[in-house]
Scaffold this motif. Structure first.
Motif, PDB file in Angstrom:
ATOM      1  N   ASP A 156      43.051  10.160  16.480  1.00  8.51           N
ATOM      2  CA  ASP A 156      43.670   9.770  15.345  1.00  8.51           C
ATOM      3  C   ASP A 156      42.888   9.975  14.135  1.00  8.51           C
ATOM      4  N   ASP A 157      41.664   9.577  14.119  1.00  9.95           N
ATOM      5  CA  ASP A 157      40.754   9.704  12.862  1.00  9.95           C
ATOM      6  C   ASP A 157      40.385  11.258  12.447  1.00  9.95           C
ATOM      7  N   GLN A 158      40.726  12.230  13.451  1.00 10.44           N
ATOM      8  CA  GLN A 158      40.506  13.447  13.021  1.00 10.44           C
ATOM      9  C   GLN A 158      41.697  14.436  12.518  1.00 10.44           C
ATOM     10  N   LEU A 159      42.862  13.741  12.448  1.00 13.70           N
ATOM     11  CA  LEU A 159      44.135  14.392  11.963  1.00 13.70           C
ATOM     12  C   LEU A 159      43.987  14.764  10.325  1.00 13.70           C
ATOM     13  N   VAL A 160      43.631  13.807   9.712  1.00 12.54           N
ATOM     14  CA  VAL A 160      43.308  14.268   8.345  1.00 12.54           C
ATOM     15  C   VAL A 160      42.401  15.287   8.126  1.00 12.54           C
ATOM     16  N   PRO A 161      41.142  15.083   8.749  1.00 14.13           N
ATOM     17  CA  PRO A 161      40.172  16.105   8.570  1.00 14.13           C
ATOM     18  C   PRO A 161      40.588  17.671   8.710  1.00 14.13           C
ATOM     19  N   LEU A 162      41.284  17.529   9.981  1.00 13.72           N
ATOM     20  CA  LEU A 162      41.831  18.850  10.538  1.00 13.72           C
ATOM     21  C   LEU A 162      42.750  19.300   9.692  1.00 13.72           C
TER      22      LEU A 162
ATOM     23  N   LEU B 213      36.493  30.187  14.798  1.00  9.08           N
ATOM     24  CA  LEU B 213      37.411  29.886  13.601  1.00  9.08           C
ATOM     25  C   LEU B 213      36.822  30.600  12.451  1.00  9.08           C
ATOM     26  N   GLU B 214      35.752  30.389  12.156  1.00  6.89           N
ATOM     27  CA  GLU B 214      35.155  31.062  10.715  1.00  6.89           C
ATOM     28  C   GLU B 214      35.162  32.522  10.906  1.00  6.89           C
ATOM     29  N   ALA B 215      35.003  33.154  11.903  1.00  5.20           N
ATOM     30  CA  ALA B 215      35.320  34.813  12.256  1.00  5.20           C
ATOM     31  C   ALA B 215      36.643  34.991  11.881  1.00  5.20           C
ATOM     32  N   ALA B 216      37.654  34.297  12.564  1.00  2.37           N
ATOM     33  CA  ALA B 216      39.055  34.749  12.469  1.00  2.37           C
ATOM     34  C   ALA B 216      39.355  34.596  10.807  1.00  2.37           C
ATOM     35  N   LEU B 217      38.907  33.427  10.257  1.00  4.00           N
ATOM     36  CA  LEU B 217      39.342  33.304   8.817  1.00  4.00           C
ATOM     37  C   LEU B 217      38.989  34.343   8.017  1.00  4.00           C
TER      38      LEU B 217
ATOM     39  N   ILE C  35      36.972  15.387  24.772  1.00  2.97           N
ATOM     40  CA  ILE C  35      37.979  16.062  24.952  1.00  2.97           C
ATOM     41  C   ILE C  35      38.030  17.155  26.206  1.00  2.97           C
ATOM     42  N   THR C  36      37.121  18.021  25.780  1.00  6.86           N
ATOM     43  CA  THR C  36      37.020  19.113  26.467  1.00  6.86           C
ATOM     44  C   THR C  36      35.956  19.187  27.790  1.00  6.86           C
ATOM     45  N   ARG C  37      35.396  17.988  27.860  1.00  8.11           N
ATOM     46  CA  ARG C  37      34.315  18.131  28.808  1.00  8.11           C
ATOM     47  C   ARG C  37      33.344  19.082  28.690  1.00  8.11           C
ATOM     48  N   ARG C  38      33.030  19.708  27.671  1.00  8.59           N
ATOM     49  CA  ARG C  38      32.030  20.721  27.260  1.00  8.59           C
ATOM     50  C   ARG C  38      31.544  20.479  25.838  1.00  8.59           C
ATOM     51  N   ASP C  39      30.311  20.617  25.468  1.00 11.37           N
ATOM     52  CA  ASP C  39      29.810  20.275  24.224  1.00 11.37           C
ATOM     53  C   ASP C  39      29.522  21.846  23.750  1.00 11.37           C
ATOM     54  N   LEU C  40      30.879  22.387  23.282  1.00 13.77           N
ATOM     55  CA  LEU C  40      30.623  23.670  22.710  1.00 13.77           C
ATOM     56  C   LEU C  40      31.390  23.531  21.082  1.00 13.77           C
ATOM     57  N   LEU C  41      31.516  22.793  20.544  1.00 15.82           N
ATOM     58  CA  LEU C  41      32.259  22.656  19.330  1.00 15.82           C
ATOM     59  C   LEU C  41      31.533  23.838  18.201  1.00 15.82           C
TER      60      LEU C  41
ATOM     61  N   ASP D  15      41.145  20.035  18.689  1.00 18.27           N
ATOM     62  CA  ASP D  15      41.901  18.775  18.536  1.00 18.27           C
ATOM     63  C   ASP D  15      41.059  17.883  17.799  1.00 18.27           C
ATOM     64  N   THR D  16      39.562  18.223  17.530  1.00 16.23           N
ATOM     65  CA  THR D  16      38.746  17.324  16.650  1.00 16.23           C
ATOM     66  C   THR D  16      37.466  18.279  15.872  1.00 16.23           C
ATOM     67  N   LEU D  17      37.178  17.508  14.867  1.00 22.10           N
ATOM     68  CA  LEU D  17      35.858  18.463  14.311  1.00 22.10           C
ATOM     69  C   LEU D  17      34.491  17.368  14.471  1.00 22.10           C
ATOM     70  N   ASP D  18      34.904  16.372  15.397  1.00 22.23           N
ATOM     71  CA  ASP D  18      33.650  15.510  15.874  1.00 22.23           C
ATOM     72  C   ASP D  18      33.098  16.045  17.038  1.00 22.23           C
ATOM     73  N   ARG D  19      31.976  16.518  17.039  1.00 22.58           N
ATOM     74  CA  ARG D  19      31.039  17.054  18.315  1.00 22.58           C
ATOM     75  C   ARG D  19      31.183  16.117  19.470  1.00 22.58           C
ATOM     76  N   GLY D  20      30.691  14.933  19.212  1.00 23.66           N
ATOM     77  CA  GLY D  20      31.009  14.029  20.394  1.00 23.66           C
ATOM     78  C   GLY D  20      32.440  13.788  20.944  1.00 23.66           C
ATOM     79  N   GLN D  21      33.441  13.869  20.012  1.00 23.74           N
ATOM     80  CA  GLN D  21      34.527  13.616  20.668  1.00 23.74           C
ATOM     81  C   GLN D  21      35.313  15.084  21.264  1.00 23.74           C
ATOM     82  N   TYR D  22      34.659  16.107  20.482  1.00 25.83           N
ATOM     83  CA  TYR D  22      35.212  17.256  21.390  1.00 25.83           C
ATOM     84  C   TYR D  22      34.613  17.558  22.880  1.00 25.83           C
ATOM     85  N   ALA D  23      33.339  16.926  22.934  1.00 23.06           N
ATOM     86  CA  ALA D  23      32.930  16.975  24.208  1.00 23.06           C
ATOM     87  C   ALA D  23      33.519  16.156  25.118  1.00 23.06           C
TER      88      ALA D  23
END
Length: 324
Positions: free
Chosen positions: A165-171, A143-147, A130-136, A120-128
């Protein structure tokens, strides 16, 4: 299999566990999660038996979900067994990606056809947050392994919630130079998601067109789901939308869900379906199991009513308990 409205049901989502290493705000509470007892979870052998019965009725696509499916040991063995069933043409996986990099080689060797990675985000702080875990970093490694795996179809799923909202364009920009489908999935009012803000397809598309220019039509094929795709000038990949609330697609629904506890769930919003695990454990033969599946599928509801008042038959559980 066809339901009473003539829809062909050929896609089965199988939850292998309710457990997950993340605690995404729209899926799980931060603490106090009550896990299902191991004895109530379908064994791999039971899953294979049920998928074999479903394949005999026309199911040809299986997606493994959770919870987070990769927290269950030996998932590659299940992939191999399901892919070997006559009639099954595709086995795919939905994952948060945190455990994907190390498990992907075995999964692909077993026959895995595709990966949908939730991010849902490429921002590490925001990821933590949203997910309540610092695992971005680990999710991005997955993702890279899959690609970088030849022949593997990769999709990235993002839930627009307002605070990202600020992550929709970067994603979306990840699809500029990669053969990647980036999909924006409207938050459905199920469980914890019913109390959170959401962004509609129109709102997301407006942001993307402001950054990349007009959306361009593109091929809609390549999957069994309800995604509708566009692209932008200079993009290698596609941008998709799964908009169950603002652009209801129930008339073309082709799927049912098998929960980790063995309940065949015919519509995400309703509790309707049949307990197949109970049938298995009662000694029911293949014919009885197929008959139960056919009956549940035939009675599949016509549509959800997410935009209307609730009913007594509505699903009360969260997504991790249902199967994503």
């Amino acid at each position: 299999m066809n339901d009473q409205y003539g829809r062909r049901i050929h896609y089965l989502r199988v939850s292998v566990t309710d457990r997950c290493g993340l605690r995404c705000r729209y899926c799980m509470p931060e603490e106090g999660v009550e896990w299902v007892e191991h004895s109530r979870i379908l064994s791999y052998e039971q899953i294979v038996r049920l998928v074999r019965a479903a394949a005999g009725l026309g199911i040809d696509t299986v997606r493994l979900t959770g919870g987070e499916p990769l927290v269950r040991k030996g998932l590659d063995k299940l992939v191999w067994a399901v892919k070997a069933i006559d009639g099954i043409r595709a086995v795919t996986l939905t994952t948060n990606g945190v455990l994907l990099a190390q498990q992907l080689p075995a999964l692909c060797a077993a026959g895995l056809d595709g990966v949908n990675l939730s991010l849902d985000t490429l921002d590490r702080g925001q990821y933590a947050a949203i997910t309540r875990r610092d695992l971005l970093p680990r999710a991005l490694e997955g993702l890279e392994a899959a690609l970088n795996t030849p022949g593997l179809k990769v999709k990235l799923n993002c839930v627009p919630m307002g605070d990202n909202d600020d992550q929709l364009v970067p994603l979306a920009a990840l699809a500029r130079d990669r053969a990647l489908d980036v999909r924006f999935i409207e938050l459905m009012p199920i469980g914890l998601g019913s109390s959170l803000p959401r962004r509609t397809q129109a709102e997301v598309l407006e942001k993307l067109e402001g950054a990349f220019g007009p959306a361009l039509p593109c091929a809609q094929g390549g999957g069994s789901g309800p995604g509708r795709y566009v692209t932008f000038a200079g993009f290698t990949g596609r941008v998709g939308f799964i908009s169950a609330v603002s652009h209801q697609f129930c008339e073309s629904c082709n799927r049912v869900r098998l929960t980790a506890t063995g309940f065949l769930k015919t519509c995400l919003q309703y509790e309707t379906g049949v307990n197949l695990k109970a049938l298995l454990e009662s000694g029911a033969d293949g014919a009885a199991i197929r008959a139960a599946m056919e009956g549940a599928v035939f009675a599949k509801p016509a549509c959800h009513h997410f935009s209307a008042a609730g009913t007594a038959e509505d699903e009360r559980r969260s997504m991790y308990q249902i199967g994503g």
